[in-house]
Motif scaffolding. Structure first.
Motif, mmCIF file in Angstrom:
data_model
loop_
_atom_site.group_PDB
_atom_site.id
_atom_site.type_symbol
_atom_site.label_atom_id
_atom_site.label_comp_id
_atom_site.label_asym_id
_atom_site.label_seq_id
_atom_site.Cartn_x
_atom_site.Cartn_y
_atom_site.Cartn_z
ATOM 1 N N HIS A 300 0.819 -1.221 0.000
ATOM 2 C CA HIS A 300 0.000 0.000 0.000
ATOM 3 C C HIS A 300 0.851 1.268 0.000
ATOM 4 N N HIS A 301 2.084 1.160 -0.445
ATOM 5 C CA HIS A 301 2.993 2.308 -0.429
ATOM 6 C C HIS A 301 2.434 3.470 -1.243
ATOM 7 N N HIS A 318 7.758 3.447 -13.711
ATOM 8 C CA HIS A 318 9.085 4.006 -13.971
ATOM 9 C C HIS A 318 9.924 4.163 -12.709
ATOM 10 N N CYS A 319 9.566 3.467 -11.653
ATOM 11 C CA CYS A 319 10.336 3.613 -10.413
ATOM 12 C C CYS A 319 11.438 2.554 -10.339
ATOM 13 N N PHE A 320 12.376 2.752 -9.434
ATOM 14 C CA PHE A 320 13.443 1.775 -9.212
ATOM 15 C C PHE A 320 12.871 0.468 -8.679
ATOM 16 N N GLN A 321 13.476 -0.658 -9.066
ATOM 17 C CA GLN A 321 13.248 -1.927 -8.373
ATOM 18 C C GLN A 321 14.217 -1.924 -7.195
ATOM 19 N N THR A 322 13.702 -1.897 -5.972
ATOM 20 C CA THR A 322 14.534 -1.562 -4.817
ATOM 21 C C THR A 322 15.584 -2.612 -4.503
ATOM 22 N N ASP A 323 15.311 -3.878 -4.773
ATOM 23 C CA ASP A 323 16.309 -4.914 -4.485
ATOM 24 C C ASP A 323 17.491 -4.813 -5.444
ATOM 25 N N THR A 324 17.203 -4.502 -6.713
ATOM 26 C CA THR A 324 18.264 -4.324 -7.707
ATOM 27 C C THR A 324 19.097 -3.098 -7.371
ATOM 28 N N LEU A 325 18.422 -1.995 -7.102
ATOM 29 C CA LEU A 325 19.138 -0.770 -6.732
ATOM 30 C C LEU A 325 19.918 -0.969 -5.443
ATOM 31 N N GLY A 326 19.295 -1.625 -4.456
ATOM 32 C CA GLY A 326 19.960 -1.835 -3.170
ATOM 33 C C GLY A 326 21.256 -2.606 -3.289
ATOM 34 N N VAL A 342 21.933 12.580 2.152
ATOM 35 C CA VAL A 342 21.643 12.263 0.754
ATOM 36 C C VAL A 342 20.956 13.434 0.065
ATOM 37 N N LEU A 343 21.387 13.700 -1.162
ATOM 38 C CA LEU A 343 20.667 14.608 -2.054
ATOM 39 C C LEU A 343 20.020 13.734 -3.118
ATOM 40 N N SER A 344 18.693 13.661 -3.109
ATOM 41 C CA SER A 344 17.937 12.764 -3.985
ATOM 42 C C SER A 344 17.212 13.590 -5.033
ATOM 43 N N ILE A 345 17.652 13.461 -6.285
ATOM 44 C CA ILE A 345 17.095 14.254 -7.380
ATOM 45 C C ILE A 345 16.032 13.443 -8.110
ATOM 46 N N TYR A 346 14.855 14.033 -8.285
ATOM 47 C CA TYR A 346 13.712 13.360 -8.903
ATOM 48 C C TYR A 346 13.408 12.066 -8.149
ATOM 49 N N SER A 347 13.079 12.210 -6.883
ATOM 50 C CA SER A 347 12.935 11.067 -5.977
ATOM 51 C C SER A 347 11.789 10.149 -6.342
ATOM 52 N N GLY A 348 10.777 10.655 -7.035
ATOM 53 C CA GLY A 348 9.632 9.820 -7.343
ATOM 54 C C GLY A 348 8.938 9.365 -6.079
ATOM 55 N N ILE A 349 8.661 8.067 -5.974
ATOM 56 C CA ILE A 349 7.976 7.527 -4.791
ATOM 57 C C ILE A 349 8.949 7.026 -3.735
ATOM 58 N N GLY A 350 10.225 7.381 -3.870
ATOM 59 C CA GLY A 350 11.184 7.097 -2.800
ATOM 60 C C GLY A 350 11.965 5.810 -2.935
#
Length: 467
Positions: A300-301, A318-326, A342-350
């Motif tokens: 429910h994020h 179009h968001c990151f897959q968090t396990d791949t990015l992690g 952290v400076l997060s540019i175009y963070s999207g949904i985090g």
């Protein structure tokens, strides 16, 4: 199992200044093209695709063994390019060999380690090549902190990646398929100066198949539907219910005995639209909750009062897959055991913030730039729900990060340890940025990308001055 590929991108630099020089040419070219009047240059000397100029005998003799000293002014759209002051160096080539090799090509070279027949049969499959070099092989100026990371989950053209790389110190991209980390098979591309050794996975490991991610569908799955992972993410909802009803009637009428042509048509539909078997002979579109699980986000994020189901699917597409990015960001844990600013540019949904949190990295402070009010609300909601002890600063417009604003943030937080950018999901083939020198760059808004480069350069130069 090797997960990485650089396709035809191979970095063969013999001198430490090539990446700085490529960055200068890229910014010089891009800002002159899109913001005329900001800087005056000779375009034939700056075009990132004019590699034949570098091979000119007179030019190579004139500039042999010399490198420019760089000076930048970091206010939006007011760049001062490198002064042409030179000193001696032993370099014998004018630019990274991989840039010269690929700038004249529109098609990536076939991977050497793939069997020729296999490559012809499945050209979209992620090639399995050797791991890219550690960032220790980069220019020392590039490899040091603050670390930066640019990621794009769209299927960008080869020429777009060439241009992006030229703006980021000519670092060769690192490509990876999320199928090794999740129930989604998607190629993602990253350019960064992080080390590549001692990476580790986020634990516990996520579901690796659709069946594991959505177990209640298992008993309804026909044997001839051999999907194990999603091959794409569709946010299309118009007419999907009617389509599912039509496909269901086809199955019922055939009594499960579909012709080869009917099976082929049905499989095409279910793959491209992410349809799931929810009952016997019944299909339904994937729910946002299912995608959240597959992409590694909390359940429910994306559920907020302001977001419709279609908008939720679009934000996840179009968001990151968090396990791949992690996995790629995991090296930060031992580099910054006390935590990160952290400076997060175009963070999207985090996606970046969630990946770092899942790695057990303390977020001392995050300055998030995101133009979407709803996505800012989603990130803020997660920040509070996950019990973050650090401070979250949200900025709506990246152009507000001018020199005075950045200096105020430096005074408040000291410095940024890590700068990450995911290009926002704003794509338009009708944009004036869609073609440069006849090269199609549709699918990426370079105007927004230039803003990221501007901010990154300001952060790095400020930290260098404050040492």
């Amino acid at each position: 199992m090797t997960l990485y590929s650089s396709n035809s991108f191979r970095l063969n630099c013999s001198s430490a200044d090539y990446q700085r020089r490529a960055l200068g040419r890229g910014i010089e070219y891009g800002l002159n093209h899109h913001f005329p009047g900001t800087v005056r240059v000779k375009m034939e000397e700056c075009s990132p695709y004019a590699t034949s100029n570098f091979r000119d005998t007179d030019a190579s003799q004139k500039f042999k063994g010399k490198r420019p000293k760089e000076e930048y002014i970091d206010e939006p759209y007011s760049w001062k390019m490198p002064k042409e002051e030179y000193d001696d160096d032993s370099g014998s080539s004018f630019g990274p060999a991989w840039l010269e090799a690929i700038a004249s090509s529109r098609v990536p070279v076939a991977p050497r380690k793939l069997h020729r027949k296999a490559a012809q049969a499945d050209v979209s499959r992620m090639p399995k090549l050797s791991k890219p070099n550690s960032c220790r092989s980069l220019d020392r100026m590039v490899a040091k902190s603050p670390y930066f990371f640019y990621g794009n989950v769209m299927n960008l053209s080869h020429d777009s990646w060439v241009k992006i790389s030229q703006f980021l110190y000519a670092i060769e991209p690192e490509f990876v398929n999320t199928q090794f980390f999740s129930a989604l098979s998607r190629k993602e591309g990253y350019i960064h100066n992080l080390p590549t050794e001692n990476r580790f996975h986020i634990l516990p490991k996520p579901p690796m198949t659709i069946e594991e991610a959505i177990p209640h569908t298992k008993k309804f799955w026909p044997s001839w539907d051999t999907r194990k992972q999603l091959s794409c993410i569709s946010s299309e909802t118009t007419g999907i219910t009617q389509l599912c009803d039509r496909l269901g009637r086809t199955l019922i009428d055939s009594r499960g005995l579909l012709s080869v042509e009917q099976q082929r048509d049905l499989l095409h539909q279910v793959r491209t639209l992410n349809l799931l078997w929810v009952a016997r002979n019944k299909l339904a579109p994937i729910e946002p909750e299912h995608l959240e699980v597959i992409l590694g986000y909390p359940l429910h994020h994306t559920r907020t009062a302001a977001f419709s189901p279609t908008e939720r699917l679009q934000s996840l597409k179009h968001c990151f897959q968090t396990d791949t990015l992690g996995y790629h960001l995991s090296v930060l844990k031992h580099l910054f055991p006390e935590g990160l600013t952290v400076l997060s540019i175009y963070s999207g949904i985090g996606g970046a913030e969630i990946s770092l949190h899942q790695l057990g990295i303390n977020l001392k402070a995050v300055v998030s730039v995101e133009p979407s009010e709803t996505k800012r609300r989603i990130l803020k909601q997660w920040w509070h729900n996950s019990g973050q002890s650090g401070e979250l600063v949200q900025v709506e417009d990246i152009q507000r990060l001018a020199t005075n604003k950045l200096e105020a943030l430096f005074k408040k937080f000291g410095a940024f340890d890590f700068v990450i950018c995911q290009n926002p999901d704003i794509y338009s083939s009708k944009s004036p940025n869609s073609a440069i020198d006849g090269v199609s760059l549709a699918g990426l808004d370079f105007t927004l990308f230039y803003e990221f480069v501007r901010v990154l350069q300001r952060v790095r130069s400020t930290m260098e001055k404050n040492k």
